[in-house]
Design an enzyme around this catalytic site. Structure first.
Site, PDB file in Angstrom:
ATOM      1  N   HIS A  41      -3.329   4.269   9.410  1.00  0.00           N
ATOM      2  CA  HIS A  41      -3.835   3.056   8.749  1.00  0.00           C
ATOM      3  C   HIS A  41      -3.839   1.934   9.779  1.00  0.00           C
ATOM      4  O   HIS A  41      -3.211   2.064  10.834  1.00  0.00           O
ATOM      5  CB  HIS A  41      -3.013   2.708   7.503  1.00  0.00           C
ATOM      6  CG  HIS A  41      -1.556   2.485   7.764  1.00  0.00           C
ATOM      7  ND1 HIS A  41      -1.079   1.415   8.486  1.00  0.00           N
ATOM      8  CD2 HIS A  41      -0.466   3.196   7.407  1.00  0.00           C
ATOM      9  CE1 HIS A  41       0.235   1.473   8.553  1.00  0.00           C
ATOM     10  NE2 HIS A  41       0.634   2.555   7.911  1.00  0.00           N
ATOM     11  N   HIS A  46       0.828  -1.206   0.000  1.00  0.00           N
ATOM     12  CA  HIS A  46       0.000   0.000   0.000  1.00  0.00           C
ATOM     13  C   HIS A  46       0.858   1.251   0.000  1.00  0.00           C
ATOM     14  O   HIS A  46       0.360   2.360  -0.129  1.00  0.00           O
ATOM     15  CB  HIS A  46      -0.944   0.017   1.216  1.00  0.00           C
ATOM     16  CG  HIS A  46      -0.237  -0.092   2.528  1.00  0.00           C
ATOM     17  ND1 HIS A  46       0.311   0.984   3.170  1.00  0.00           N
ATOM     18  CD2 HIS A  46       0.049  -1.178   3.295  1.00  0.00           C
ATOM     19  CE1 HIS A  46       0.898   0.574   4.296  1.00  0.00           C
ATOM     20  NE2 HIS A  46       0.749  -0.737   4.387  1.00  0.00           N
ATOM     21  N   HIS A  94       5.918  11.161   6.503  1.00  0.00           N
ATOM     22  CA  HIS A  94       5.839  10.788   7.917  1.00  0.00           C
ATOM     23  C   HIS A  94       7.176  10.196   8.364  1.00  0.00           C
ATOM     24  O   HIS A  94       7.647   9.213   7.777  1.00  0.00           O
ATOM     25  CB  HIS A  94       4.726   9.758   8.154  1.00  0.00           C
ATOM     26  CG  HIS A  94       3.354  10.331   8.011  1.00  0.00           C
ATOM     27  ND1 HIS A  94       2.222   9.541   7.858  1.00  0.00           N
ATOM     28  CD2 HIS A  94       2.922  11.620   8.003  1.00  0.00           C
ATOM     29  CE1 HIS A  94       1.151  10.340   7.768  1.00  0.00           C
ATOM     30  NE2 HIS A  94       1.560  11.592   7.844  1.00  0.00           N
ATOM     31  N   HIS A 101       7.992   7.213   5.595  1.00  0.00           N
ATOM     32  CA  HIS A 101       7.199   6.810   4.435  1.00  0.00           C
ATOM     33  C   HIS A 101       6.382   8.011   3.964  1.00  0.00           C
ATOM     34  O   HIS A 101       6.398   9.066   4.596  1.00  0.00           O
ATOM     35  CB  HIS A 101       6.293   5.612   4.763  1.00  0.00           C
ATOM     36  CG  HIS A 101       5.311   5.888   5.849  1.00  0.00           C
ATOM     37  ND1 HIS A 101       5.509   5.496   7.155  1.00  0.00           N
ATOM     38  CD2 HIS A 101       4.120   6.548   5.857  1.00  0.00           C
ATOM     39  CE1 HIS A 101       4.489   5.889   7.898  1.00  0.00           C
ATOM     40  NE2 HIS A 101       3.633   6.538   7.133  1.00  0.00           N
ATOM     41  N   HIS A 104       2.591   9.481   1.969  1.00  0.00           N
ATOM     42  CA  HIS A 104       1.211   9.277   1.523  1.00  0.00           C
ATOM     43  C   HIS A 104       0.979  10.219   0.352  1.00  0.00           C
ATOM     44  O   HIS A 104       1.477  11.342   0.347  1.00  0.00           O
ATOM     45  CB  HIS A 104       0.233   9.569   2.661  1.00  0.00           C
ATOM     46  CG  HIS A 104       0.380   8.628   3.818  1.00  0.00           C
ATOM     47  ND1 HIS A 104      -0.364   7.468   3.949  1.00  0.00           N
ATOM     48  CD2 HIS A 104       1.218   8.653   4.884  1.00  0.00           C
ATOM     49  CE1 HIS A 104       0.008   6.831   5.055  1.00  0.00           C
ATOM     50  NE2 HIS A 104       0.967   7.535   5.640  1.00  0.00           N
TER      51      HIS A 104
END
Length: 261
Positions: free
Chosen positions: A201, A65, A120, A95, A97
């Site tokens: 998440h 994802h 993040h 990571h 988004h």
């Protein structure tokens, strides 16, 4: 590899997460919209201090994802201090988004404004807990720096990360990623907002003290396209690009967002 029980599609996306993860409807969920007129300036907040040793950078992984850059976290060579924290928090990962278009992609928003992506940088409380697994679900277990990314000029500091994506095109692939200091990705000003929240998440643990930088960093349209060109499928399966992986904002439910400035 079994497909995860959650994702970002209609059938397994954020609107469905609460069926398997009831905490999705909890009181301290993230991300949130930061309404600047309702934030509270807090003079007790100290400046944020990050000290990251590039030698702790370890590997980059396609997790289906998103992709994660993971760090060695067996000692305090790379830590976050200051801000709202009395303890030191140890770096373990960063990571991103992003969204299907440049018009949206960030998780946090500011006065309703969506940014194109969000970085993040994640840390765990190494003063109180012995490892990430232990810290991950504790109220004071995690600290994440969120940096909003605004589409515009190409950001040369992202280049090493983007160059590494070729090696991890499909889910489950991993490659060494060494000698990198993620503080180079931070904006020049470390003015920030902070609030108590959650992972964005599953498992959505309400264990994150968020540090959202007031200043954004740049990312170009072409760089965003490289994020989206990663594949969520395993090698050999039909290509399914990672178009988006951002959770919509969640209600504040009485929480206060404090400002360092």
């Amino acid at each position: 590899m079994a497909s995860p029980d959650w994702g970002y599609d209609d059938k397994n996306g954020p609107e469905q997460w609460s069926k398997l993860y009831p905490i999705a409807n909890g009181n301290n969920q993230s991300p949130v919209d930061i309404k600047t007129s309702e934030t509270k300036h807090d003079t007790s907040l100290k400046p944020i201090s990050v000290s990251y040793n590039p030698a702790t950078a370890k590997e980059i992984i396609n997790v289906g994802h998103s992709f994660h850059v993971n760090f060695e976290d067996n000692d305090n060579r790379s830590v976050l201090k200051g801000g709202p924290f009395s303890d030191s928090y140890r770096l373990f990962q960063f990571h991103f988004h992003w969204g299907s278009t440049n018009e949206h992609g960030s998780e946090h928003t500011v006065d309703g404004v969506k940014y194109s992506a969000e970085l993040h940088i994640a840390h765990w409380n190494s003063a109180k807990y012995s490892n990430l697994a232990e810290a991950a679900s504790k109220a004071d277990g995690l600290a994440v720096i969120g940096v909003l990314m605004k589409v515009g000029e190409a950001n040369p500091k992202l280049q090493k990360v983007l160059d590494a994506l070729q090696a991890i095109k499909t889910k489950g692939k991993r490659a060494p990623f060494t000698n990198f200091d993620p503080s180079t990705l931070l904006p020049s000003s470390l003015d920030f907002w902070t609030y108590p929240g959650s992972l964005t998440h599953p498992p959505l643990y309400e264990s994150v003290t968020w540090i959202i930088c007031k200043e954004s960093i740049s990312v170009s349209s072409e760089q965003l396209a490289q994020f989206r060109s990663l594949l969520s499928n395993v090698e050999g399966d039909n290509a399914v690009p990672m178009q988006h992986n951002n959770r919509p904002t969640q209600p504040l439910k009485g929480r206060t967002v404090r400002a360092s400035f």
